[in-house]
Design an enzyme around this catalytic site. Structure first.
Site, PDB file in Angstrom:
ATOM      1  CE1 TYR A  53      -3.504  -2.484  -0.225  1.00 37.10           C
ATOM      2  CE2 TYR A  53      -3.981  -2.162   2.105  1.00 37.10           C
ATOM      3  CZ  TYR A  53      -4.265  -2.768   0.895  1.00 37.10           C
ATOM      4  OH  TYR A  53      -5.318  -3.647   0.807  1.00 37.10           O
ATOM      5  CB  ALA A 213     -18.948   0.477  -5.568  1.00 35.94           C
TER       6      ALA A 213
END
Lengths: 300, 300, 300
Positions: A53, A213
Site C-alpha cells: 500500500y 464501490a
C-alpha cells in the site's frame, strides 16, 4: 461494536479500518495516532494493511505513529498482506507486476512488515491475490514457520475464488480464517461465482474491500448508478440513514455471511457512517430492492 | 413404474406430475380427483407443487380435491417449495419479487402449504431458488424443527448450482435429497456447469422441470429447433416412439443420473407419453445424436 | 530425468512421449524401435497413446515395433485412453462422433488396446473426455474389474473440469492418478477455471497435451503470437535456451504442479528440446513475463 471471532486467538471488530491510502492523507504521526484513537473509541479495533500500500510506504507510516503510543497495539488487531510484487521505483529491476508466494518471499515480507509496523506480530496475514504460480505446500510451510515463531497468529486470503481457496486449504495446517473480497451493492460478482457460498459453507467471515464501490455510486450518471442511487435514497429514508454510505454499509452488514466492511477513509465522519450503519436494520424486502436495482432485473 | 428411493422414508415415482398450471385448467374438484387417480393408475404417485404456483392458488385447489377422497394421500408423495415471494395482488405491500429463506418464513410457508393441501405432512420440501441473502444455519434450523414436528419428511433444493448446494449441505443435519432443475434436450446448461455432476457425485436423483423445454421444440422455426426436431423424429421412428414428447422424455430417462421428469399437463394423453417413454430405450449413439443436434456442433 | 510417482506402482518420467501422430510418420518397425530407444536413453520412459489415435491405428504400430524388442516393455510405462467413438471408415454405422464410458465399452476397449500394443497391461488408463452421459458407478466397476484382472495398474482422466473430476472420484475405489489437459503458455484456460487448482488440491500431477500450443506460436503473425514470441526469445537468451520450444517446456516444468509435458514429435531434436528444458530454470519474474505477455495485460 460487534466482534467477529475468526479463530480462538483472533477477534475482529465488525467494521475494519483500511490504511490503503494512508500515504495520500499527508498526516503527521500525531494525526495518525488521533485517527487510530478515534477509530478505537468507535469500537473499530482492526486495521487493514498490505506490504504494497502506498507504493510500500503505508505500513511504515502507521508503525511510526504507533511508536508514539505503543500501548495502542494491545487492543488492536493488525492485518497485512503479501504476495504481490509491484512495479515501483523502489524495485527498478522489475519489468512486470507479478506475484511471489514462495516461502522465502512470504517470510521476508512478513519480517519487513513487522519492522515497518513496529510490532512483534501480525494478527492475520493474507495472501493478497491468487497466484497462478503458487506452490501451496510452500505457502503452508511459510505459514507454519511464521506461526511457530509467533510472528503471525492466523492466516487468510484475499480475492480467492473457491477452487483457489480449496487448493490452499488442502495444504495448510489450520483453517484459513477469512477471504478479503471486493463486494458491495455495486459489485455483485461474488454473490454469483461461488465465493460467498464458499465462505458460508466453511463458516468464515469475509472482509469486504471497496464496500462503497469506490464512491462511483455517488457521482456516476450511468443508468445503473442513477437507478441504484434512487433506491438507496428511498431506503435510506425508510431506515433512518443519514447518508448513502450508511445504506451501502447496512446492506453488507445485514447479510448473514457476517461481512466485515473495510472503511478506507481518513475522515472521521466517513468512518462514523460505517459505525452508524451497524445500528441500522433493513428488511429482506429492502435488501432485495437494492440487489434488484443493482442487477437491473428482478430475481428469477 | 420404477420408483426412486430418495431417502429411507421417501420414494418417488420415476415420472412426477407437476401442478404448476393447475389453476389454468379450470377443473372441478371431481376432475382433479380423476386426474390424480389416472396418474396413480399409471404409477405416477409423486405430485409437485410450490406455494406460489397459480399466484398462490394451486396447492389449495389440489387440497380441496384431495378432501373429496382423502385415502388418495396414503399412496401419494407430495413435494412443495418455498422461499420465493412473488409480486401479487395478494401481497400489495411488495414492490419487488424477492426471496425469503428465514426460519420464520420457511415454517410459516410450510404450515400454510399443509393447510392448503389439506394434508398433515409434506414428503419433500424444496428451497425454490438459491437465495443470495440466505442464512444456511437458519434454513437448517427450520428444517430441523419441521422434521421434528413431523411436518416434512425430507428436504431438497431447486435450481441450486454446486456451490450453493455445498453451502447449504454443510449446514443441514441430513443430506438434501434432490435438486429440481431445468434440464432437457433443449436446455443443456446443467450438463456443463457442474450441477448434474454434483448430483451424480452426491448420488442424489435430480428432478427435471420443463422436460419438454416448454414445448417450443414443437413449434419454433429457429434453425436449432428445426434441426433437433428432425433428429427427434428420426430417432422416434427408430425406437418406436409415438410422439416427440416420448423421445424427449426417453432422452432424459436414459441418462444415468436417474432424472425424474415432471409432467406438467392436465391431459391424460400427454401424461401417458411420459409413462410410455419409461418403456423406450435408446442407444448411446442415439442419445448423442440428440445432444449433438442440440449443441449445434459435434462433441470435442 | 526426474520421475513422478503417480501411485505406489506407477512412476512416470517427467517428460512423456506422445504417439498421437505416429501413423503420419511412416516409420518402419525398426525406426519406431529406434525412436523408443532414443527416448529411453534420454530418460523418457512414459509413452502416451489413445485407442483412437491415427484413426485407431497408432497403438498397433507401436505394438508391432515393441514385438521386435519385447524387453523394452519392462522399463516403459504405457498410457492409453478410451471413451471416444470417432467417425471413421472403420465404423461406418456411426453418424455422429460420441462418447461411450459404459463398463462394456471400457473393458472391450482396453482389451483391444492390449492386443494392439502387444502388452499384458496398461500402466495408466485415462477416460479421454468428460462424458455428459457418464455413469460414474459403471466406470468404477470397469476400473475395478480391469485392476483385478491385472490389465490396468492405475486410472486417470483427461480434459476433466473440477466438477467432473469430483463426480468420478466419488465413485472409484482408488484415487485418480492424473488429469491430462491442454495447458501451455498459449493456452491458459486451466489456470483460471479451477482445473489446475484441483490438481494441486488433490496433489495429482497433470499431464500437458499440446505443450507447444500446436506450434502456432512459431508461425502466427497475430498480435498475441508476436508479443509472446518476443518475450520467449528474450527469456530464452537469459536462461540459456537454444530454442523457443525449450522456453515453452521450461515454463511448464517450472510450475509447482509438476506438469508432465507430452512431446508429440518423431524427431529426435524436438524431443531433445524437452529434455534440455528440464535442466533450465527461470525466475518467478520471468515466468510472469511470459504469463503476462500471453494474457495481454498485467496481473490484477
Amino acid at each position: 461494536m460487534e466482534q467477529i471471532q475468526l479463530a480462538e486467538n483472533v477477534k475482529f471488530s465488525r467494521i475494519v479500518h483500511g490504511l490503503w491510502r494512508l500515504a495520500e492523507w499527508n498526516m503527521t504521526d500525531a494525526e495518525v495516532v488521533q485517527l487510530i484513537e478515534q477509530c478505537m473509541e468507535l469500537g473499530i479495533t482492526t486495521f487493514d494493511h498490505a506490504d504494497i500500500y502506498g507504493d510500500y510506504t503505508c505500513e511504515a507510516l502507521f508503525g511510526q505513529a504507533l511508536r508514539q503510543k505503543p500501548s495502542l497495539r494491545e487492543n488492536m488487531q493488525i492485518v497485512t498482506k503479501c504476495g504481490i510484487k509491484l512495479l515501483s521505483d523502489k524495485y527498478p529491476e522489475r519489468t512486470v507486476k507479478y506475484y511471489d508466494t514462495s516461502k522465502e518471499h512470504i517470510i521476508r515480507s512478513v519480517e519487513q512488515s513487522l519492522r515497518n509496523l513496529q510490532t512483534e506480530y501480525i494478527d492475520v496475514l493474507l495472501i493478497h491475490r491468487p497466484d497462478p504460480f503458487m506452490n501451496p505446500a510452500e505457502v503452508a510451510e511459510a505459514f507454519r514457520q511464521l506461526r511457530q515463531e509467533g510472528k503471525v497468529l492466523q492466516f487468510g486470503v484475499s480475492n480467492f475464488l473457491p477452487s483457489q481457496f480449496d487448493m490452499l486449504s488442502a495444504h495448510v495446517d489450520e483453517p484459513l480464517v477469512t477471504n478479503q473480497i471486493e463486494i458491495s451493492a455495486l459489485q455483485l460478482e461474488h454473490f454469483g461465482n461461488g465465493t460467498l457460498d464458499k465462505c458460508q459453507e466453511t463458516r468464515i467471515a469475509p472482509m469486504a474491500w471497496s464496500p462503497l464501490a469506490g464512491g462511483s455510486i455517488f457521482r456516476d450518471s450511468s443508468e445503473r448508478a442513477v437507478r441504484v442511487r434512487g433506491v438507496l435514497e428511498k431506503i435510506g429514508g425508510e431506515i433512518g440513514a443519514t447518508s448513502l454510505d450508511e445504506v451501502l454499509y447496512a446492506w453488507l452488514l445485514q447479510h448473514p455471511a457476517r461481512i466485515m466492511p473495510i472503511v478506507g477513509s481518513g475522515k472521521l465522519e466517513r468512518i462514523q457512517s460505517a459505525v452508524n450503519a451497524t445500528k441500522l436494520s433493513m428488511t429482506t424486502h429492502q435488501w432485495f430492492e437494492i440487489y434488484t436495482a443493482s442487477m437491473g432485473h428482478e430475481v428469477p
